[in-house]
Design a protein around this motif. Structure first.
Motif, PDB file in Angstrom:
ATOM      1  N   MET A  80       0.850  -1.197   0.000  1.00  0.00           N
ATOM      2  CA  MET A  80       0.000   0.000   0.000  1.00  0.00           C
ATOM      3  C   MET A  80       0.884   1.245   0.000  1.00  0.00           C
ATOM      4  SD  MET A  80      -2.695   1.347   2.914  1.00  0.00           S
ATOM      5  CE  MET A  80      -3.924   0.089   2.565  1.00  0.00           C
ATOM      6  N   PRO A  81       0.651   2.197  -0.915  1.00  0.00           N
ATOM      7  CA  PRO A  81       1.423   3.443  -0.888  1.00  0.00           C
ATOM      8  C   PRO A  81       1.129   4.239   0.372  1.00  0.00           C
ATOM      9  CG  PRO A  81      -0.391   3.609  -2.462  1.00  0.00           C
ATOM     10  CD  PRO A  81      -0.327   2.183  -2.012  1.00  0.00           C
ATOM     11  N   ARG A  82       2.120   4.986   0.827  1.00  0.00           N
ATOM     12  CA  ARG A  82       1.964   5.772   2.047  1.00  0.00           C
ATOM     13  C   ARG A  82       2.293   7.229   1.738  1.00  0.00           C
ATOM     14  NH1 ARG A  82       4.787   3.687   7.213  1.00  0.00           N
ATOM     15  NH2 ARG A  82       6.656   4.333   6.078  1.00  0.00           N
ATOM     16  N   SER A  83       1.523   8.127   2.322  1.00  0.00           N
ATOM     17  CA  SER A  83       1.765   9.558   2.174  1.00  0.00           C
ATOM     18  C   SER A  83       1.949  10.178   3.544  1.00  0.00           C
ATOM     19  CB  SER A  83       0.594  10.236   1.453  1.00  0.00           C
ATOM     20  OG  SER A  83       0.537   9.852   0.100  1.00  0.00           O
ATOM     21  N   LEU A  84       2.889  11.119   3.629  1.00  0.00           N
ATOM     22  CA  LEU A  84       3.175  11.822   4.874  1.00  0.00           C
ATOM     23  C   LEU A  84       2.865  13.301   4.675  1.00  0.00           C
ATOM     24  CD1 LEU A  84       4.373  11.925   7.763  1.00  0.00           C
ATOM     25  CD2 LEU A  84       6.630  12.247   6.695  1.00  0.00           C
ATOM     26  N   ILE A  85       1.971  13.825   5.495  1.00  0.00           N
ATOM     27  CA  ILE A  85       1.611  15.242   5.457  1.00  0.00           C
ATOM     28  C   ILE A  85       2.306  15.942   6.618  1.00  0.00           C
ATOM     29  CG2 ILE A  85      -0.292  16.896   5.674  1.00  0.00           C
ATOM     30  CD1 ILE A  85      -2.098  14.741   4.416  1.00  0.00           C
ATOM     31  N   VAL A  86       2.901  17.087   6.340  1.00  0.00           N
ATOM     32  CA  VAL A  86       3.524  17.909   7.380  1.00  0.00           C
ATOM     33  C   VAL A  86       2.704  19.188   7.495  1.00  0.00           C
ATOM     34  CG1 VAL A  86       5.608  19.072   8.177  1.00  0.00           C
ATOM     35  CG2 VAL A  86       5.787  16.967   6.818  1.00  0.00           C
ATOM     36  N   LYS A  87       1.856  19.253   8.500  1.00  0.00           N
ATOM     37  CA  LYS A  87       1.052  20.447   8.774  1.00  0.00           C
ATOM     38  C   LYS A  87       0.781  20.457  10.266  1.00  0.00           C
ATOM     39  CE  LYS A  87      -0.904  24.176   7.352  1.00  0.00           C
ATOM     40  NZ  LYS A  87      -0.043  25.272   6.861  1.00  0.00           N
ATOM     41  N   LEU A  88       1.544  21.270  10.994  1.00  0.00           N
ATOM     42  CA  LEU A  88       1.445  21.287  12.454  1.00  0.00           C
ATOM     43  C   LEU A  88       0.147  21.937  12.918  1.00  0.00           C
ATOM     44  CD1 LEU A  88       5.078  22.360  13.426  1.00  0.00           C
ATOM     45  CD2 LEU A  88       4.211  20.103  12.819  1.00  0.00           C
ATOM     46  N   GLY A  89      -0.317  22.926  12.265  1.00  0.00           N
ATOM     47  CA  GLY A  89      -1.501  23.725  12.562  1.00  0.00           C
ATOM     48  C   GLY A  89      -1.553  24.782  11.478  1.00  0.00           C
ATOM     49  N   ALA A  90      -2.388  25.746  11.562  1.00  0.00           N
ATOM     50  CA  ALA A  90      -3.376  25.985  12.591  1.00  0.00           C
ATOM     51  C   ALA A  90      -4.628  25.154  12.343  1.00  0.00           C
ATOM     52  CB  ALA A  90      -3.728  27.479  12.621  1.00  0.00           C
ATOM     53  N   ILE A  91      -5.632  25.307  13.219  1.00  0.00           N
ATOM     54  CA  ILE A  91      -6.827  24.478  13.131  1.00  0.00           C
ATOM     55  C   ILE A  91      -7.466  24.560  11.758  1.00  0.00           C
ATOM     56  CG2 ILE A  91      -9.203  24.271  13.972  1.00  0.00           C
ATOM     57  CD1 ILE A  91      -8.143  24.958  16.762  1.00  0.00           C
ATOM     58  N   GLY A  92      -7.653  25.787  11.252  1.00  0.00           N
ATOM     59  CA  GLY A  92      -8.315  25.947   9.965  1.00  0.00           C
ATOM     60  C   GLY A  92      -7.559  25.283   8.840  1.00  0.00           C
ATOM     61  N   ASP A  93      -6.234  25.447   8.814  1.00  0.00           N
ATOM     62  CA  ASP A  93      -5.434  24.845   7.751  1.00  0.00           C
ATOM     63  C   ASP A  93      -5.497  23.324   7.807  1.00  0.00           C
ATOM     64  OD1 ASP A  93      -4.601  27.275   6.682  1.00  0.00           O
ATOM     65  OD2 ASP A  93      -2.913  27.425   8.056  1.00  0.00           O
ATOM     66  N   VAL A  94      -5.466  22.776   9.005  1.00  0.00           N
ATOM     67  CA  VAL A  94      -5.544  21.320   9.149  1.00  0.00           C
ATOM     68  C   VAL A  94      -6.890  20.804   8.646  1.00  0.00           C
ATOM     69  CG1 VAL A  94      -5.710  19.467  10.867  1.00  0.00           C
ATOM     70  CG2 VAL A  94      -3.847  21.138  10.985  1.00  0.00           C
ATOM     71  N   ILE A  95      -7.964  21.471   9.034  1.00  0.00           N
ATOM     72  CA  ILE A  95      -9.298  21.024   8.609  1.00  0.00           C
ATOM     73  C   ILE A  95      -9.466  21.171   7.103  1.00  0.00           C
ATOM     74  CG2 ILE A  95     -11.763  21.590   8.763  1.00  0.00           C
ATOM     75  CD1 ILE A  95     -11.330  22.119  11.739  1.00  0.00           C
ATOM     76  N   MET A  96      -8.897  22.238   6.513  1.00  0.00           N
ATOM     77  CA  MET A  96      -9.013  22.394   5.068  1.00  0.00           C
ATOM     78  C   MET A  96      -8.120  21.431   4.299  1.00  0.00           C
ATOM     79  SD  MET A  96      -9.577  26.485   4.361  1.00  0.00           S
ATOM     80  CE  MET A  96      -8.177  27.064   5.335  1.00  0.00           C
ATOM     81  N   THR A  97      -7.128  20.843   4.967  1.00  0.00           N
ATOM     82  CA  THR A  97      -6.280  19.838   4.330  1.00  0.00           C
ATOM     83  C   THR A  97      -6.912  18.451   4.390  1.00  0.00           C
ATOM     84  OG1 THR A  97      -4.332  21.125   4.992  1.00  0.00           O
ATOM     85  CG2 THR A  97      -3.932  18.877   4.271  1.00  0.00           C
ATOM     86  N   LEU A  98      -7.801  18.221   5.357  1.00  0.00           N
ATOM     87  CA  LEU A  98      -8.384  16.889   5.554  1.00  0.00           C
ATOM     88  C   LEU A  98      -9.077  16.324   4.304  1.00  0.00           C
ATOM     89  CD1 LEU A  98      -9.745  17.071   9.200  1.00  0.00           C
ATOM     90  CD2 LEU A  98      -8.254  15.286   8.282  1.00  0.00           C
ATOM     91  N   PRO A  99      -9.873  17.105   3.550  1.00  0.00           N
ATOM     92  CA  PRO A  99     -10.514  16.517   2.364  1.00  0.00           C
ATOM     93  C   PRO A  99      -9.510  15.997   1.338  1.00  0.00           C
ATOM     94  CG  PRO A  99     -11.643  18.523   2.991  1.00  0.00           C
ATOM     95  CD  PRO A  99     -10.395  18.459   3.820  1.00  0.00           C
TER      96      PRO A  99
END
Length: 349
Positions: free
Chosen positions: A1-20
């Motif tokens: 299975m391919p694996r992806s690593l996301i680097v986003k410490l915060g902020a809350i809004g940026d993290v939530i907008m990255t989730l989709p």
């Protein structure tokens, strides 16, 4: 299975907008790992398909050089000599790449201004931009925008069911470890006036926010509001929003938290375009102040113009906000909408 690593410490809004975008990768068969700050860890833990790798962002960003190195080495030990298909560092600052220094990857992504493929394009929703960066454009144009990803499980609401319709205000916010973006904050006095109008109309009004928001409490001391500022965890805050009729706030973490619940949401904007930030799901709306201002929007790549008086967002009055709040409460629009108030006759803009 391919694996992806996301680097986003915060902020809350940026993290939530990255989730989709992360979820789209997950749906395509990727295992999602995520280097995150401890502040947003409780959010990511609500999504069982995310494997969070927490780091102490305060020690990493605000401590002595020795503490920063110790924190970095601790993270490297967690990562080991891992291999990923993709590492997506959702920052413009190249120094964040040092977080994944020992990690190998077939593809590495870092935001870069002036490079169309790696820059966040203006006037496009950040959710779609993150998806373009993470998933790519190989499949051609994507006609449908990505919607917020709702968490799997929420705790019970911290308040009992209301006797009256409950409205939650998040009047502070717009502050993180690195800076205070006061320009995007609707004035505290406007929130106080809106709370008074809502109380007089028979609504229950609740104040919400985090530990950095306690400064705003004295503004509301004369009003019979329920003050839950700095008293809830992030999952509890989500549960409060989910069980409330509506949330009103500006472009800050609670705006995005409310976006991943079923509450109706009214966002108040000025220097930032709501078309880039407003959660796109039924029951959401924004008022965008500053019509006629040549300088609006003034937020580009994390920076505002040199402005000391956010007249744009001040153009939104409490009466305007209450009117649009009632529009939301009387129905549930199938898609988000933005209201642009007209400046008063003869106003200098």
């Amino acid at each position: 299975m391919p694996r992806s690593l996301i680097v986003k410490l915060g902020a809350i809004g940026d993290v939530i907008m990255t989730l989709p975008a992360a979820f789209a990768l997950h749906e395509s068969g990727h295992e999602i790992h995520w280097i995150c700050g401890r502040g947003v860890l409780p959010i990511l833990e609500l999504y069982p398909w995310v494997h969070p790798i927490p780091v102490d962002e305060r020690a990493l960003l605000q401590s002595s050089l020795i503490q920063r190195l110790q924190t970095m080495i601790g993270l490297w030990r967690k990562l080991g000599l891992s291999h990923y298909d993709t590492i997506a560092t959702i920052y413009y600052d190249r120094r964040y790449q040092t977080l994944t220094l020992p990690v190998r990857a077939r593809r590495k992504i870092l935001l870069r201004q002036g490079d169309r493929a790696l820059d966040l394009l203006p006037n496009r929703h950040h959710t779609d931009e993150y998806a373009r960066l993470l998933v790519g454009e190989d499949a051609g144009p994507v006609p449908d925008s990505l919607a917020p990803i709702f968490p799997a499980n929420l705790p019970p609401s911290p308040l009992p069911p209301p006797q009256r319709m409950r409205i939650v205000l998040a009047p502070a916010g717009a502050k993180n470890l690195l800076r205070d973006d006061a320009l995007r904050r609707w004035p505290a006095e406007s929130y106080v006036s809106l709370a008074g109008i809502a109380l007089e109309a028979g609504y229950e009004v609740v104040l919400a926010g985090g530990p950095d928001d306690v400064w705003i409490r004295p503004y509301f001391e004369h009003l019979p509001v329920i003050d839950l500022i700095a008293q809830l965890s992030l999952p509890q805050l989500l549960a409060l929003f989910d069980a409330s009729a509506a949330v009103v706030t500006h472009d800050t973490g609670p705006l995005h938290l409310a976006g991943i619940t079923k509450t109706r949401l009214l966002g108040i904007f000025g220097p930032i375009s709501p078309w880039e930030r407003l959660p796109r799901r039924p029951g959401t709306a924004a008022i965008w102040g500053g019509e006629g201002f040549a300088c609006r929007p003034c937020y580009v790549a994390g920076n505002f113009a040199a402005c000391t008086n956010n007249l744009c967002i001040q153009q939104v009055t409490p009466a305007m906000a209450f009117q649009q709040l009632q529009v939301l409460l009387e129905g549930e629009p199938a898609s988000p909408f933005v209201v642009v108030p007209q400046p008063p006759p003869g106003a200098f803009v």
